[in-house]
Design a protein around this motif. Structure first.
Motif, PDB file in Angstrom:
ATOM      1  N   TRP A 436       0.821  -1.211   0.000  1.00 43.92           N
ATOM      2  CA  TRP A 436       0.000   0.000   0.000  1.00 43.92           C
ATOM      3  C   TRP A 436       0.859   1.267   0.000  1.00 43.92           C
ATOM      4  O   TRP A 436       0.482   2.267  -0.610  1.00 43.92           O
ATOM      5  CB  TRP A 436      -0.945   0.002   1.195  1.00 43.92           C
ATOM      6  N   GLU A 440      -0.178   3.985  -2.534  1.00 47.41           N
ATOM      7  CA  GLU A 440      -0.942   5.069  -1.913  1.00 47.41           C
ATOM      8  C   GLU A 440      -0.820   6.429  -2.599  1.00 47.41           C
ATOM      9  O   GLU A 440      -1.833   7.122  -2.789  1.00 47.41           O
ATOM     10  CB  GLU A 440      -0.539   5.180  -0.441  1.00 47.41           C
ATOM     11  N   ALA A 443      -3.283   6.494  -5.458  1.00 44.20           N
ATOM     12  CA  ALA A 443      -4.655   6.044  -5.214  1.00 44.20           C
ATOM     13  C   ALA A 443      -5.389   6.922  -4.219  1.00 44.20           C
ATOM     14  O   ALA A 443      -6.246   6.447  -3.484  1.00 44.20           O
ATOM     15  CB  ALA A 443      -4.631   4.599  -4.716  1.00 44.20           C
ATOM     16  N   ARG A 444      -5.072   8.177  -4.191  1.00 39.91           N
ATOM     17  CA  ARG A 444      -5.790   9.107  -3.306  1.00 39.91           C
ATOM     18  C   ARG A 444      -7.122   9.484  -3.948  1.00 39.91           C
ATOM     19  O   ARG A 444      -7.205   9.689  -5.168  1.00 39.91           O
ATOM     20  CB  ARG A 444      -4.952  10.362  -3.060  1.00 39.91           C
ATOM     21  N   ILE A 445      -8.149   9.622  -3.117  1.00 41.20           N
ATOM     22  CA  ILE A 445      -9.484   9.859  -3.657  1.00 41.20           C
ATOM     23  C   ILE A 445      -9.813  11.345  -3.785  1.00 41.20           C
ATOM     24  O   ILE A 445     -10.963  11.692  -4.080  1.00 41.20           O
ATOM     25  CB  ILE A 445     -10.559   9.177  -2.777  1.00 41.20           C
ATOM     26  N   LEU A 454      -7.545   3.458  -7.462  1.00 44.76           N
ATOM     27  CA  LEU A 454      -8.041   2.712  -6.305  1.00 44.76           C
ATOM     28  C   LEU A 454      -9.105   1.702  -6.716  1.00 44.76           C
ATOM     29  O   LEU A 454      -9.091   0.554  -6.239  1.00 44.76           O
ATOM     30  CB  LEU A 454      -8.615   3.693  -5.275  1.00 44.76           C
ATOM     31  N   LEU A 474      -7.327  -3.769   2.958  1.00 41.98           N
ATOM     32  CA  LEU A 474      -7.195  -2.393   2.467  1.00 41.98           C
ATOM     33  C   LEU A 474      -7.977  -1.364   3.270  1.00 41.98           C
ATOM     34  O   LEU A 474      -7.635  -0.175   3.234  1.00 41.98           O
ATOM     35  CB  LEU A 474      -7.660  -2.315   1.004  1.00 41.98           C
ATOM     36  N   VAL A 478      -6.900   2.568   3.306  1.00 45.68           N
ATOM     37  CA  VAL A 478      -7.572   3.493   2.390  1.00 45.68           C
ATOM     38  C   VAL A 478      -8.232   4.624   3.166  1.00 45.68           C
ATOM     39  O   VAL A 478      -8.147   5.803   2.779  1.00 45.68           O
ATOM     40  CB  VAL A 478      -8.612   2.732   1.540  1.00 45.68           C
ATOM     41  N   SER A 481      -5.566   7.072   4.520  1.00 46.33           N
ATOM     42  CA  SER A 481      -5.037   7.913   3.451  1.00 46.33           C
ATOM     43  C   SER A 481      -6.017   9.012   3.070  1.00 46.33           C
ATOM     44  O   SER A 481      -5.632  10.163   2.842  1.00 46.33           O
ATOM     45  CB  SER A 481      -4.714   7.045   2.224  1.00 46.33           C
ATOM     46  N   ALA A 493     -14.316   7.215   1.366  1.00 51.22           N
ATOM     47  CA  ALA A 493     -13.375   6.143   1.030  1.00 51.22           C
ATOM     48  C   ALA A 493     -13.944   4.777   1.417  1.00 51.22           C
ATOM     49  O   ALA A 493     -13.838   3.800   0.648  1.00 51.22           O
ATOM     50  CB  ALA A 493     -12.040   6.381   1.720  1.00 51.22           C
ATOM     51  N   LEU A 497     -15.011   1.774  -1.195  1.00 52.93           N
ATOM     52  CA  LEU A 497     -14.532   0.404  -1.005  1.00 52.93           C
ATOM     53  C   LEU A 497     -15.704  -0.570  -0.989  1.00 52.93           C
ATOM     54  O   LEU A 497     -15.626  -1.661  -1.589  1.00 52.93           O
ATOM     55  CB  LEU A 497     -13.740   0.318   0.301  1.00 52.93           C
TER      56      LEU A 497
END
Length: 558
Positions: A436, A440, A443-445, A454, A474, A478, A481, A493, A497
């Motif tokens: 991760w 990471e 894969a930031r939202i 992500l 995860l 997640v 982050s 997030a 998921l």
């Protein structure tokens, strides 16, 4: 988190690899012990290899999730006993406007029921309904089975009780039932609509073919009566087939009705023979049939007639009646006929009482279930709410709860126990954290590219390692982050998921347990068996998963 010592990393990876292999392929030739035993084996190896201590293993088991799973399974069992799923089956075929309308009904009914009763339960109880209705309408089963499995997966994403990974997300993310529903429900509705349109586009020609005369005749020969479709009963844990079998196969209705007629005829004869002194015109006609049945073949061949014998019997009975100073007509009125009528009337009253009792009980089951859903929407503790509802149903049933509790899937609860321990041990090796840390930054939202990356990671892992282990591996990373960029993004997030890991189950036949349930139930269905292959599922699953996932990501609300 830094990597653990090399020996711990190696042994932990071996234990997790064994768990993963048996979770994805439960019947491997060299170790065909199944998912549940594979989960417990992985947990035991984590402790034996000293990746985690026994105390850490016990603390890794999430009891609130197990309590919620148990409670929802018990509620589903009592709903099945209260004919909830029979009514859903009736709704599938009620005033259907054609194959396309039937396909839309399967999609929306399976989506809504899976959101309330879990996707696995929905697929267990509706698969054979769908097969029978398709056969009754002379339609190919494939589009309807795909509609059932895919819509059940999409619909289950809307609530924390829709599927196991949502339970984990709701508890770990501390998201209430109400916030979870409002965050994902719009994406679920649009996703089901999009999935239905994809099915209609792919199978439009198949669903538009008109029946030929020969096809109609063939369909009538194997037609399943609508009453059978709507009254077939299932158990959420084990499917029961209610067909009666003789030595050669299924007993036909005509043979059952003829045997019933023979039984009734024998019962009438027994009543006549048991009271020979009583005579009435009705009994005379019955005696004619019974006595003629007793005529030996020899007398028929010799041309003899049994009527004089019958006349002598009736005259002797009349003399006995006259000797007692009573007329035969009076006895006919006060004889066993009145007794049988009174028995039938008492049986009718008992039947009415039983029907009212069952109606009251079924209503109480539905009210308790509605009360449970309201309590969940109000934000009460989900685990204890489900357990309370299940115990209320046990008490209201006022019977031994053993037969109902035997239908609970305890193997699923044990699978979760082993999985919690195994995944916790694998996390302690440091491998998931290292992977991760590499992913990471991409894969930031907080920007669209990060959400796409992500989503791809979740899609791939959910189909390789299954969705629940993916969420356990995860989830916390997640969310942490996302919280770094903005605290308001943490909930979003978790919901992303939940959405992606659930819809990812539609990608391949092995992507979710619901797909496998539909496939196995369809293959084993008596007289209606259909084999849904891996490739036939993938042709639909790949485009549907990508389109539905993308649409949902635009609608997920934090």
């Amino acid at each position: 988190m830094a990597l653990a010592p090399t020996i711990k990393v190696a042994l932990g990876s071996i234990a997790f690899g064994i768990f993963w292999m048996l979770a994805v392929f439960p019947a491997v030739p060299f170790l065909p012990i199944g998912r549940t035993a594979g989960s417990l084996l992985g947990a035991m190896l984590m402790v034996m290899f000293r990746v985690i201590t026994p105390e850490q293993a016990y603390s890794a088991i999430d009891l609130p999730i197990l309590g919620l799973l148990f409670g929802t399974m018990v509620v589903s069992i009592y709903l099945e006993r209260a004919d909830m799923f029979k009514y859903l089956g009736k709704l599938l075929s009620w005033k259907s406007l054609g194959p396309k309308d039937l396909l839309c009904r399967v999609c929306f009914i399976s989506a809504i029921s899976s959101a309330l009763f879990t996707n696995d339960t929905c697929c267990v109880v509706l698969t054979e309904f769908v097969l029978k209705i398709a056969k009754q309408n002379n339609l190919p089963p494939r589009p309807f089975l795909l509609a059932l499995a895919s819509s059940a997966n999409i619909g289950s994403s809307a609530t924390p009780i829709g599927n196991p990974q949502n339970l984990v997300i709701a508890f770990q993310g501390k998201i209430t039932f109400e916030k979870f529903v409002f965050g994902v429900f719009p994406a679920m509705i649009v996703g089901v609509v999009a999935n239905t349109l994809i099915l209609l586009c792919m199978f439009w020609r198949v669903l538009s073919v008109q029946k030929d005369e020969e096809d109609v005749v063939a369909a009538q020969e194997i037609e399943v009566a609508e009453a059978d479709v709507s009254s077939h009963r299932f158990s959420p844990a084990t499917m029961s087939h209610s067909q009666e079998l003789d030595g050669e196969g299924i007993i036909s209705r005509s043979s059952r009705s003829s045997s019933l007629g023979e039984f009734q005829h024998m019962e009438i004869r027994n009543r006549i023979v048991s009271s020979p002194e009583i005579y009435s015109p009705q009994r005379a006609s019955l005696d004619v049939g019974s006595e003629s049945a007793r005529i030996p073949n020899g007398s028929k061949e010799n041309g003899t007639n049994s009527l004089p014998r019958l006349d002598s019997m009736t005259s002797s009975r009349g003399q006995k009646v006259a000797a007692n100073g009573m007329s035969s007509s009076n006895l006919a009125i006060s004889g066993p006929k009145d007794v049988s009528v009174s028995i039938q009337s008492s049986d009718g009253k008992e039947g009415v009482i039983k029907r009212w009792k069952r109606l009251i009980w079924k209503t109480s089951v539905y009210l308790v279930t509605i009360g449970m859903l309201i309590a969940l929407l109000m934000g009460l503790n989900m685990s204890w709410t489900a357990i309370t509802a299940s115990l209320a149903l046990v008490v209201l049933d006022f019977k031994d709860a053993g037969p109902s509790l035997e239908k609970v899937s305890y193997s699923l609860l044990l699978f979760f126990c082993g999985m919690f321990i195994t995944v916790d041990g694998f996390n302690k090796t440091g491998i998931p954290s290292a992977i991760w840390d590499f992913m990471e930054p991409h894969a930031r939202i907080d920007h669209p590219t990060g959400i796409i990356v992500l989503a791809v990671v979740i899609l791939v892992l959910s189909n390789l390692a299954s969705n629940v282990p993916t969420v356990l591996l995860l989830g916390a990373r997640v969310a942490a982050s996302a919280a770094e960029s903005s605290p308001s993004n943490e909930k979003k997030a978790w919901l992303i998921l939940a959405w992606v890991s659930t819809v990812a189950g539609n990608l391949s036949l092995l992507g979710s347990a619901a797909n496998l349930i539909v496939c196995e139930q369809a293959r084993r269905a008596q007289l209606l068996g259909y084999n849904l292959s891996f490739w036939s599922h993938l042709k639909f699953g790949l485009p549907s998963t990508l389109i539905v996932t993308a649409i949902g990501l635009l609608l997920i609300r934090g």
